[in-house]
Design an enzyme around this catalytic site. Structure first.
Site, PDB file in Angstrom:
ATOM      1  N   ASN A   9     -10.240   1.945   1.549  1.00 26.41           N
ATOM      2  CA  ASN A   9      -9.104   1.240   0.952  1.00 26.41           C
ATOM      3  C   ASN A   9      -8.104   0.949   2.072  1.00 26.41           C
ATOM      4  O   ASN A   9      -7.426   1.863   2.546  1.00 26.41           O
ATOM      5  CB  ASN A   9      -8.472   2.128  -0.133  1.00 26.41           C
ATOM      6  CG  ASN A   9      -7.205   1.536  -0.708  1.00 26.41           C
ATOM      7  OD1 ASN A   9      -6.857   0.389  -0.433  1.00 26.41           O
ATOM      8  ND2 ASN A   9      -6.507   2.324  -1.514  1.00 26.41           N
ATOM      9  N   TRP A  10      -8.059  -0.305   2.469  1.00 30.77           N
ATOM     10  CA  TRP A  10      -7.182  -0.664   3.587  1.00 30.77           C
ATOM     11  C   TRP A  10      -5.709  -0.739   3.164  1.00 30.77           C
ATOM     12  O   TRP A  10      -4.832  -0.873   4.015  1.00 30.77           O
ATOM     13  CB  TRP A  10      -7.626  -1.996   4.201  1.00 30.77           C
ATOM     14  CG  TRP A  10      -8.786  -1.863   5.146  1.00 30.77           C
ATOM     15  CD1 TRP A  10      -9.664  -0.818   5.234  1.00 30.77           C
ATOM     16  CD2 TRP A  10      -9.184  -2.807   6.162  1.00 30.77           C
ATOM     17  NE1 TRP A  10     -10.578  -1.056   6.226  1.00 30.77           N
ATOM     18  CE2 TRP A  10     -10.313  -2.267   6.816  1.00 30.77           C
ATOM     19  CE3 TRP A  10      -8.700  -4.060   6.577  1.00 30.77           C
ATOM     20  CZ2 TRP A  10     -10.959  -2.922   7.869  1.00 30.77           C
ATOM     21  CZ3 TRP A  10      -9.355  -4.721   7.605  1.00 30.77           C
ATOM     22  CH2 TRP A  10     -10.467  -4.148   8.246  1.00 30.77           C
ATOM     23  N   LYS A  11      -5.457  -0.695   1.867  1.00 34.78           N
ATOM     24  CA  LYS A  11      -4.069  -0.802   1.361  1.00 34.78           C
ATOM     25  C   LYS A  11      -3.394  -2.030   1.980  1.00 34.78           C
ATOM     26  O   LYS A  11      -4.046  -3.055   2.169  1.00 34.78           O
ATOM     27  CB  LYS A  11      -3.309   0.504   1.643  1.00 34.78           C
ATOM     28  CG  LYS A  11      -4.085   1.733   1.145  1.00 34.78           C
ATOM     29  CD  LYS A  11      -3.286   3.000   1.140  1.00 34.78           C
ATOM     30  CE  LYS A  11      -4.143   4.136   0.598  1.00 34.78           C
ATOM     31  NZ  LYS A  11      -3.418   5.408   0.515  1.00 34.78           N
ATOM     32  N   HIS A  93      -4.828   2.813  -8.744  1.00 36.48           N
ATOM     33  CA  HIS A  93      -4.473   3.678  -7.611  1.00 36.48           C
ATOM     34  C   HIS A  93      -3.081   4.262  -7.844  1.00 36.48           C
ATOM     35  O   HIS A  93      -2.205   3.597  -8.399  1.00 36.48           O
ATOM     36  CB  HIS A  93      -4.506   2.877  -6.308  1.00 36.48           C
ATOM     37  CG  HIS A  93      -4.437   3.745  -5.096  1.00 36.48           C
ATOM     38  ND1 HIS A  93      -3.252   4.291  -4.660  1.00 36.48           N
ATOM     39  CD2 HIS A  93      -5.394   4.201  -4.256  1.00 36.48           C
ATOM     40  CE1 HIS A  93      -3.497   5.045  -3.591  1.00 36.48           C
ATOM     41  NE2 HIS A  93      -4.790   4.999  -3.326  1.00 36.48           N
ATOM     42  N   GLU A  95      -0.670   4.611  -5.985  1.00 35.56           N
ATOM     43  CA  GLU A  95       0.437   3.815  -5.421  1.00 35.56           C
ATOM     44  C   GLU A  95       0.807   2.678  -6.358  1.00 35.56           C
ATOM     45  O   GLU A  95       1.978   2.296  -6.444  1.00 35.56           O
ATOM     46  CB  GLU A  95       0.031   3.316  -4.022  1.00 35.56           C
ATOM     47  CG  GLU A  95       0.036   4.482  -3.026  1.00 35.56           C
ATOM     48  CD  GLU A  95      -0.915   4.336  -1.862  1.00 35.56           C
ATOM     49  OE1 GLU A  95      -1.441   3.238  -1.636  1.00 35.56           O
ATOM     50  OE2 GLU A  95      -1.138   5.359  -1.169  1.00 35.56           O
ATOM     51  N   GLU A 163      -8.030  11.350  -6.739  1.00 35.55           N
ATOM     52  CA  GLU A 163      -7.159  11.352  -5.566  1.00 35.55           C
ATOM     53  C   GLU A 163      -5.861  12.096  -5.898  1.00 35.55           C
ATOM     54  O   GLU A 163      -4.949  11.510  -6.504  1.00 35.55           O
ATOM     55  CB  GLU A 163      -6.815   9.913  -5.160  1.00 35.55           C
ATOM     56  CG  GLU A 163      -8.017   9.066  -4.821  1.00 35.55           C
ATOM     57  CD  GLU A 163      -7.640   7.876  -3.942  1.00 35.55           C
ATOM     58  OE1 GLU A 163      -8.158   7.788  -2.830  1.00 35.55           O
ATOM     59  OE2 GLU A 163      -6.797   7.067  -4.362  1.00 35.55           O
ATOM     60  N   GLY A 169      -2.468  10.362   2.336  1.00 34.83           N
ATOM     61  CA  GLY A 169      -1.698  10.004   3.520  1.00 34.83           C
ATOM     62  C   GLY A 169      -0.879  11.141   4.096  1.00 34.83           C
ATOM     63  O   GLY A 169      -0.025  10.927   4.948  1.00 34.83           O
ATOM     64  N   SER A 202      -6.691  12.006   2.329  1.00 34.44           N
ATOM     65  CA  SER A 202      -6.786  12.595   3.673  1.00 34.44           C
ATOM     66  C   SER A 202      -8.216  12.979   4.071  1.00 34.44           C
ATOM     67  O   SER A 202      -8.427  13.983   4.743  1.00 34.44           O
ATOM     68  CB  SER A 202      -5.838  13.800   3.809  1.00 34.44           C
ATOM     69  OG  SER A 202      -4.480  13.370   3.689  1.00 34.44           O
ATOM     70  N   GLY A 223      -8.484   6.123   2.842  1.00 38.72           N
ATOM     71  CA  GLY A 223      -7.392   5.226   3.217  1.00 38.72           C
ATOM     72  C   GLY A 223      -7.318   5.068   4.723  1.00 38.72           C
ATOM     73  O   GLY A 223      -8.083   4.328   5.344  1.00 38.72           O
ATOM     74  N   GLY A 224      -6.403   5.789   5.347  1.00 44.53           N
ATOM     75  CA  GLY A 224      -6.114   5.617   6.767  1.00 44.53           C
ATOM     76  C   GLY A 224      -7.338   5.643   7.671  1.00 44.53           C
ATOM     77  O   GLY A 224      -7.457   4.828   8.600  1.00 44.53           O
TER      78      GLY A 224
HETATM   79  P1  13P Z   1      -5.645   8.492   2.846  1.00 43.34           P
HETATM   80  O1  13P Z   1      -7.117   8.630   3.163  1.00 43.34           O
HETATM   81  O2  13P Z   1      -4.899   7.685   3.867  1.00 43.34           O
HETATM   82  O3  13P Z   1      -5.023   9.809   2.524  1.00 43.34           O
HETATM   83  O4  13P Z   1      -5.556   7.608   1.512  1.00 43.34           O
HETATM   84  C1  13P Z   1      -6.354   7.956   0.421  1.00 43.34           C
HETATM   85  C2  13P Z   1      -6.264   6.874  -0.575  1.00 43.34           C
HETATM   86  O5  13P Z   1      -5.246   6.687  -1.205  1.00 43.34           O
HETATM   87  C3  13P Z   1      -7.434   6.004  -0.770  1.00 43.34           C
HETATM   88  O6  13P Z   1      -7.308   5.194  -1.879  1.00 43.34           O
END
Ligand code: 13P
Length: 251
Positions: A9-11, A93, A95, A163, A169, A202, A223-224
């Site tokens: 997920n590149w957000k 998600h 967020e 999640e 993050g 994470s 994510g990251g």
């Molecule tokens: P991180 O891997 O950056 O913690 O993000 C997880 C996430 O929200 C994937 O959708």
């Protein structure tokens, strides 16, 4: 047996120059033995689909509207996502639940919209830190699952991602026992026991193998660490190794 899935997920990250990361990943993993998916921002969907054409890496979006079309400035619909050649969409998600006050009922409506055009819905859920501290984790995720998955959700059209909000993050992850507890609990509640359950929050190359060794973890939503080909490639390799052992694939 559930095929494992590494989803990135590149957000709100990624410009045209970052497509090279996906191309590098595809070159490094020309024949993955697990499913691999990258979900870039909407601005890159078409170009990502083109960059990964004939490569075994699928492309997904990060949200869709409930309606097919209409006066909804700034939104994109599920048919528009399918029209780019993408095959999946992340929904609910945390967020989006937090930034856009999305309810589980809306997530279910979006999931129906995604299914209607053949997109795989990756439905996200997870507790906040306060909810975990209050001992509400299992109750919270049960309720989110019940309200977010529509009728007709099955292993062909739906993936669920657990999640924990406090792990996203932050570099903090639940203990392996905590992940196992939630995944075992969710598995028993799924309308189709073969729906894949991803862990997210994470996930890094350094902790991927131990997380993938947990039974009922069918992969990760990353994510990251999905932004760089080397990191995401290492996570894909860890998932392939877990699949190779067969240990984590037992329903
Ligand atoms: P991180 O891997 O950056 O913690 O993000 C997880 C996430 O929200 C994937 O959708």
């Amino acid at each position: 047996m559930r095929r494992k899935l590494a989803a990135g997920n590149w957000k709100m990250h990624g410009l045209a120059t970052d497509l090279a990361e996906a191309e590098t990943l595809a070159r490094a993993h020309p024949a993955p033995t697990v499913d691999v998916l990258i979900c870039p921002p909407a601005t890159l969907l078409c170009r990502m689909v083109a960059a990964l054409a004939r490569k075994p890496i699928a492309v997904g979006a990060q949200d869709c509207h409930t309606a097919e079309k209409g006066a909804h400035t700034g939104d994109i619909s599920a048919p528009m996502i399918a029209d780019t050649g993408a095959s999946a969409v992340i929904l609910g998600h945390s967020e989006r639940r937090a930034d856009h006050a999305e309810s589980s009922a809306q997530v279910a409506a979006k999931t129906i919209a995604a299914h209607a055009v053949g997109l795989t819905a990756i439905v996200c859920l997870g507790e906040t830190e306060a909810q975990r501290d209050a001992g509400q984790t299992l109750a919270v995720v049960s309720e989110q699952l019940r309200l977010s998955l529509p009728e007709g959700a099955n292993a062909e059209n739906t993936v669920v991602a657990y999640e924990p909000v406090w792990a996203i993050g932050t570099g903090r992850t639940p203990t392996l026992d905590q992940i196992a507890e939630v995944h075992d609990h969710l598995r028993a509640l799924l309308p189709d026991p073969n729906i894949r359950l991803l862990y997210g929050g994470s996930v890094k190359p350094a902790n991927a193998a131990e997380i993938f060794a947990i039974s009922n973890v069918d992969g990760a939503l990353v994510g990251g660490a999905s932004l760089k080909a080397d990191d995401f490639g290492a996570i894909v390799a860890a998932l392939e190794a877990a699949e190779g052992t067969g240990g984590a694939a037992t329903p």
